[in-house]
Design an enzyme around this catalytic site. Structure first.
Site, PDB file in Angstrom:
ATOM      1  N   ARG A   1     -12.870  -7.885  -4.301  1.00  0.00           N
ATOM      2  CA  ARG A   1     -12.449  -7.759  -2.902  1.00  0.00           C
ATOM      3  C   ARG A   1     -12.046  -6.311  -2.634  1.00  0.00           C
ATOM      4  NH1 ARG A   1      -7.295  -5.996  -0.434  1.00  0.00           N
ATOM      5  NH2 ARG A   1      -7.329  -6.775   1.685  1.00  0.00           N
TER       6      ARG A   1
ATOM      7  N   GLY B   1     -10.405  -3.948   0.393  1.00  0.00           N
ATOM      8  CA  GLY B   1      -9.678  -4.019   1.663  1.00  0.00           C
ATOM      9  C   GLY B   1      -9.889  -2.790   2.513  1.00  0.00           C
ATOM     10  N   ASP B   2      -8.971  -2.555   3.432  1.00  0.00           N
ATOM     11  CA  ASP B   2      -9.130  -1.451   4.371  1.00  0.00           C
ATOM     12  C   ASP B   2      -8.833  -0.091   3.745  1.00  0.00           C
ATOM     13  OD1 ASP B   2      -6.346  -2.486   4.294  1.00  0.00           O
ATOM     14  OD2 ASP B   2      -5.966  -0.764   5.590  1.00  0.00           O
TER      15      ASP B   2
ATOM     16  N   GLY C   1      -5.072  -6.282   5.213  1.00  0.00           N
ATOM     17  CA  GLY C   1      -6.255  -5.431   5.216  1.00  0.00           C
ATOM     18  C   GLY C   1      -7.416  -5.983   6.009  1.00  0.00           C
TER      19      GLY C   1
ATOM     20  N   THR D   1       0.892  -1.150   0.000  1.00  0.00           N
ATOM     21  CA  THR D   1       0.000   0.000   0.000  1.00  0.00           C
ATOM     22  C   THR D   1       0.935   1.206   0.000  1.00  0.00           C
ATOM     23  OG1 THR D   1      -1.416  -1.239   1.508  1.00  0.00           O
ATOM     24  CG2 THR D   1      -1.903   1.086   1.267  1.00  0.00           C
TER      25      THR D   1
ATOM     26  N   THR E   1      -1.079   0.297   6.517  1.00  0.00           N
ATOM     27  CA  THR E   1      -0.684  -0.697   5.519  1.00  0.00           C
ATOM     28  C   THR E   1      -0.549  -2.031   6.226  1.00  0.00           C
ATOM     29  OG1 THR E   1       0.988  -1.374   3.927  1.00  0.00           O
ATOM     30  CG2 THR E   1       1.764  -0.094   5.815  1.00  0.00           C
ATOM     31  N   GLY E   2      -0.902  -3.097   5.535  1.00  0.00           N
ATOM     32  CA  GLY E   2      -0.782  -4.404   6.175  1.00  0.00           C
ATOM     33  C   GLY E   2      -1.871  -5.342   5.712  1.00  0.00           C
TER      34      GLY E   2
END
Lengths: 309, 309
Positions: A205, A207-208, A231, A177, A228-229
């Protein structure tokens, strides 16, 4: 001179980034790219422009760099497409704009900022977002623009499987990210985050990253955060707003709030990742629970780029 | 007898619902539908099943009722389609499943629950979500199933304009969503929320409903919350998780937390709406800042249906 200690922090993703598996050339390329993006953002602030302009400019720079998983360097999804998510938020007004699952837009963060400024909606997805982009003459690129050999090879290794994590030599579980947070000389905060998602993710999909309060949040009374990571875990932990609430409702400092949210809350759920964050005093907190996070920060007193813990 | 004061609260949307503009027949139909849905959920709990099963069952019942803006009664978007969003969350595990901008699925909440149970992802949107639905043989309905004359007439009145709010006699600014929160006899909380969005919304617009922490949240250590109202404001206020944080970090009771979040925070942003919520002690809080909210609640000691303030 401004009474606010204006500054910016950026990231280019976090994960298992091991020094032993990184060539000196590659490391230098990442360092150069991070320095460039943080400089772009800092110079925007130095010129007296807003935090929103600074985070947008820094993220555009990161999106245009093929090294990071956003824009030009976006990963391939399970059907070989590049589907991008982004979010930008103004801490003064709490106005926010997001786009999700959008293809062919060169700079997702520019589109998200247009949604923030010109739409009555907060989040537009898929073809609806693309239609909005065309109305504002946002730069569109062919699929070929988003093709990078590195991302294609990553996809080929897990294509057809149900695996959707990156897991390849040198960057095992790299969770890509890009993001930026800034404080400007008027005391306003802003946050921007952009991603190509996960290699081989099922199409559709989200994500966050594009979700306000989850992967991205800004509020002048607390902080600006870009995550970041992994999600799915950041979503369940509502990480970005959690940090803001720990400051507002529990009175924690930015550093303590970010540490609690990442090192306790996210970790206890089993998630990997990190945040860059800044508050109205110009304090910067960059916290992650994995081996590394591509990151940089700059204000009037310091200028730093780092990758490893 | 269980040591937990198990119970359920549901809503069918909030907004300008004026008694003077509601016919007795219509009011009776709403009251009956709300009683039915809360009973369906309560009986699930009484039979010893989980909070997740109870909120899913109650929301399925509301989705199947043409009176509410979800499932069968979903509104028309700007291109005459029914695009639905839903989210369901388990307060014990923090596992959550969401779907957004999905067409033709009879019960969005069932699909969201399948995402929660069987997908590595949290949120699936559009065609990707529909493909997932087909893999699990989720009931699909034709566009005709979702056609109701009332919703069609609402759309016709504002079609082609940039207006996307409901604004018609009897239900001015009616902000339609359905939702349920429950505590089961093992002390587990769950929340479920489902919507057809806003009449004449631009296609691809995603609101607060499917977004964890924004329109829907559950956590055994605090509360379960389902929101309804002007989604864009609930998103910027991160309302569902805000209530949880006010309890966890500030030590407020459920009622005080819901009141602060709706009556102060959401109101100061200019948003309309409300929440139903429940905590592990079985306390139920139903708070809204507009004229009315279709709502009902039931536990071992009380059973109530209400519409107006």
């Amino acid at each position: 001179m401004s009474s606010y200690n204006f500054g910016i922090a950026i990231h280019g993703g976090a994960g298992t980034i091991e020094k032993t598996l990184m060539s000196p050339e590659r490391e230098m390329a990442y360092n150069r790219a991070l320095q460039n993006a943080v400089d772009v953002g800092y110079k925007t602030l130095e010129a007296g422009l807003s935090a929103i302009k600074a985070v947008e400019a820094a993220v555009v720079d990161l999106e245009n760099c093929p090294l990071f998983n956003a824009g030009k360097g976006a990963v391939f999804n399970s059907v070989g497409q590049h589907e991008m998510d982004a979010c930008i938020m103004d801490g003064q007004t709490l106005n926010v704009g997001s786009i999700a699952a959008v293809r062919n837009v060169k700079n997702s963060i520019i589109l998200a900022n247009l949604v923030r400024e010109h739409s009555d909606h907060v989040l537009l997805a898929g073809d609806g977002a693309l239609e909005f982009a065309k109305k504002f003459n946002v730069e569109i690129e062919s699929d070929a623009y988003f093709h990078t050999d590195q991302r294609y090879d990553q996809w080929q290794k897990i294509k057809g499987s149900d695996d959707f994590q990156l897991d390849h030599t040198g960057e095992k579980k790299y969770l890509g990210t890009v993001g930026a947070v800034a404080l400007d000389n008027k005391g306003n905060l802003a946050a921007a985050t952009s991603t190509g998602g996960m290699t081989n993710k099922k199409f559709g999909r989200i994500g966050d990253t594009p979700l306000v309060g989850l992967g991205n949040y800004a509020n002048n009374s607390t902080c600006a955060v870009s995550c970041t990571g992994s999600g799915e875990y950041l979503m369940r932990a509502v990480t970005a707003y959690d940090i803001s609430c720990l400051m507002e409702y529990k009175g924690l400092s930015l550093q303590k709030a970010a540490e609690f949210s990442i090192l306790n809350r996210l970790t206890s759920l089993g998630g990997d990742g990190g945040v860059v964050s800044i508050d109205q005093d110009g304090n910067i907190a960059m916290v992650f629970n994995c081996d590394g996070m591509y990151r940089a920060s700059r204000n009037q007193n310091h200028n730093a780029v780092a990758i490893y813990r």
